[in-house]
Design a protein around this motif. Sequence first.
Motif, PDB file in Angstrom:
ATOM      1  N   UNK A 191      44.455  13.974 -22.303  1.00  0.00           N
ATOM      2  CA  UNK A 191      45.065  12.724 -21.851  1.00  0.00           C
ATOM      3  C   UNK A 191      45.265  12.696 -20.341  1.00  0.00           C
ATOM      4  N   UNK A 192      45.330  11.489 -19.819  1.00  0.00           N
ATOM      5  CA  UNK A 192      45.559  11.285 -18.384  1.00  0.00           C
ATOM      6  C   UNK A 192      46.959  11.780 -18.007  1.00  0.00           C
ATOM      7  N   UNK A 193      47.049  12.519 -16.914  1.00  0.00           N
ATOM      8  CA  UNK A 193      48.334  13.046 -16.456  1.00  0.00           C
ATOM      9  C   UNK A 193      49.178  11.899 -15.900  1.00  0.00           C
ATOM     10  N   UNK A 194      50.413  11.795 -16.367  1.00  0.00           N
ATOM     11  CA  UNK A 194      51.341  10.773 -15.878  1.00  0.00           C
ATOM     12  C   UNK A 194      52.163  11.322 -14.726  1.00  0.00           C
ATOM     13  N   UNK A 195      52.644  12.555 -14.834  1.00  0.00           N
ATOM     14  CA  UNK A 195      53.440  13.142 -13.766  1.00  0.00           C
ATOM     15  C   UNK A 195      53.984  14.493 -14.163  1.00  0.00           C
ATOM     16  N   UNK A 196      54.574  15.162 -13.211  1.00  0.00           N
ATOM     17  CA  UNK A 196      55.181  16.458 -13.455  1.00  0.00           C
ATOM     18  C   UNK A 196      56.692  16.261 -13.568  1.00  0.00           C
ATOM     19  N   UNK A 197      57.293  16.683 -14.675  1.00  0.00           N
ATOM     20  CA  UNK A 197      58.726  16.467 -14.835  1.00  0.00           C
ATOM     21  C   UNK A 197      59.563  17.249 -13.831  1.00  0.00           C
ATOM     22  N   UNK A 198      60.689  16.665 -13.478  1.00  0.00           N
ATOM     23  CA  UNK A 198      61.686  17.320 -12.646  1.00  0.00           C
ATOM     24  C   UNK A 198      62.899  17.584 -13.529  1.00  0.00           C
ATOM     25  N   UNK A 199      63.796  18.409 -13.050  1.00  0.00           N
ATOM     26  CA  UNK A 199      64.954  18.806 -13.845  1.00  0.00           C
ATOM     27  C   UNK A 199      66.232  18.610 -13.041  1.00  0.00           C
ATOM     28  N   UNK A 200      67.261  18.112 -13.708  1.00  0.00           N
ATOM     29  CA  UNK A 200      68.599  18.024 -13.131  1.00  0.00           C
ATOM     30  C   UNK A 200      69.522  18.867 -14.011  1.00  0.00           C
ATOM     31  N   UNK A 201      70.476  19.563 -13.376  1.00  0.00           N
ATOM     32  CA  UNK A 201      71.404  20.431 -14.097  1.00  0.00           C
ATOM     33  C   UNK A 201      72.829  20.039 -13.735  1.00  0.00           C
ATOM     34  N   UNK A 202      73.676  19.934 -14.745  1.00  0.00           N
ATOM     35  CA  UNK A 202      75.079  19.638 -14.498  1.00  0.00           C
ATOM     36  C   UNK A 202      75.807  20.950 -14.206  1.00  0.00           C
ATOM     37  N   UNK A 203      76.405  21.082 -13.015  1.00  0.00           N
ATOM     38  CA  UNK A 203      77.091  22.331 -12.680  1.00  0.00           C
ATOM     39  C   UNK A 203      78.426  22.488 -13.421  1.00  0.00           C
ATOM     40  N   UNK A 204      78.884  21.418 -14.074  1.00  0.00           N
ATOM     41  CA  UNK A 204      80.157  21.488 -14.782  1.00  0.00           C
ATOM     42  C   UNK A 204      79.992  21.954 -16.231  1.00  0.00           C
ATOM     43  N   UNK A 205      79.052  21.347 -16.978  1.00  0.00           N
ATOM     44  CA  UNK A 205      78.924  21.678 -18.403  1.00  0.00           C
ATOM     45  C   UNK A 205      77.602  22.347 -18.764  1.00  0.00           C
ATOM     46  N   UNK A 206      76.633  22.373 -17.827  1.00  0.00           N
ATOM     47  CA  UNK A 206      75.362  23.033 -18.095  1.00  0.00           C
ATOM     48  C   UNK A 206      74.303  22.152 -18.729  1.00  0.00           C
ATOM     49  N   UNK A 207      74.579  20.875 -18.911  1.00  0.00           N
ATOM     50  CA  UNK A 207      73.582  19.954 -19.468  1.00  0.00           C
ATOM     51  C   UNK A 207      72.339  19.959 -18.584  1.00  0.00           C
ATOM     52  N   UNK A 208      71.140  19.958 -19.216  1.00  0.00           N
ATOM     53  CA  UNK A 208      69.871  19.926 -18.505  1.00  0.00           C
ATOM     54  C   UNK A 208      69.183  18.611 -18.836  1.00  0.00           C
ATOM     55  N   UNK A 209      68.716  17.907 -17.815  1.00  0.00           N
ATOM     56  CA  UNK A 209      68.028  16.636 -17.984  1.00  0.00           C
ATOM     57  C   UNK A 209      66.626  16.765 -17.402  1.00  0.00           C
ATOM     58  N   UNK A 210      65.615  16.428 -18.200  1.00  0.00           N
ATOM     59  CA  UNK A 210      64.226  16.455 -17.741  1.00  0.00           C
ATOM     60  C   UNK A 210      63.802  15.004 -17.520  1.00  0.00           C
ATOM     61  N   UNK A 211      63.257  14.693 -16.332  1.00  0.00           N
ATOM     62  CA  UNK A 211      62.922  13.314 -15.998  1.00  0.00           C
ATOM     63  C   UNK A 211      61.677  13.256 -15.128  1.00  0.00           C
ATOM     64  N   UNK A 212      61.096  12.056 -15.030  1.00  0.00           N
ATOM     65  CA  UNK A 212      59.963  11.804 -14.140  1.00  0.00           C
ATOM     66  C   UNK A 212      60.449  10.995 -12.957  1.00  0.00           C
ATOM     67  N   UNK A 213      59.844  11.207 -11.799  1.00  0.00           N
ATOM     68  CA  UNK A 213      60.138  10.392 -10.621  1.00  0.00           C
ATOM     69  C   UNK A 213      59.782   8.934 -10.915  1.00  0.00           C
ATOM     70  N   UNK A 214      60.449   8.042 -10.235  1.00  0.00           N
ATOM     71  CA  UNK A 214      60.187   6.615 -10.410  1.00  0.00           C
ATOM     72  C   UNK A 214      58.730   6.279 -10.114  1.00  0.00           C
ATOM     73  N   UNK A 215      58.119   6.946  -9.148  1.00  0.00           N
ATOM     74  CA  UNK A 215      56.712   6.674  -8.803  1.00  0.00           C
ATOM     75  C   UNK A 215      55.769   7.044  -9.951  1.00  0.00           C
ATOM     76  N   UNK A 216      56.136   8.039 -10.769  1.00  0.00           N
ATOM     77  CA  UNK A 216      55.308   8.429 -11.910  1.00  0.00           C
ATOM     78  C   UNK A 216      55.385   7.410 -13.048  1.00  0.00           C
TER      79      UNK A 216
END
Length: 71
Positions: A35-60
């Motif tokens: 399949x065609x590549x849409x983008x490379x995911x980035x990661x955000x981490x909450x320093x308080x509870x440890x939640x991890x969020x995987x997301x794509x940049x708006x441009x992707x």
Amino acid sequence: MRICPHCQYEMRESFDIKIDSTGNGLKVTKEGTFGEVIGKPKVAVCPKCGEVSIYLDESDLSAIAPHKIEY
């Protein structure tokens, strides 16, 4: 700025996830083996509870949503 969905704390952004065996990270593609590549995911981490969020940049997102979506 991303806000943690669990504790509403400001998340730290621009982290990356790597695959230990190759170190090349992950790719998000459309369905299918080659399949065609849409983008490379980035990661955000909450320093308080440890939640991890995987997301794509708006441009992707233009590959799957040609118009900016307002909330």
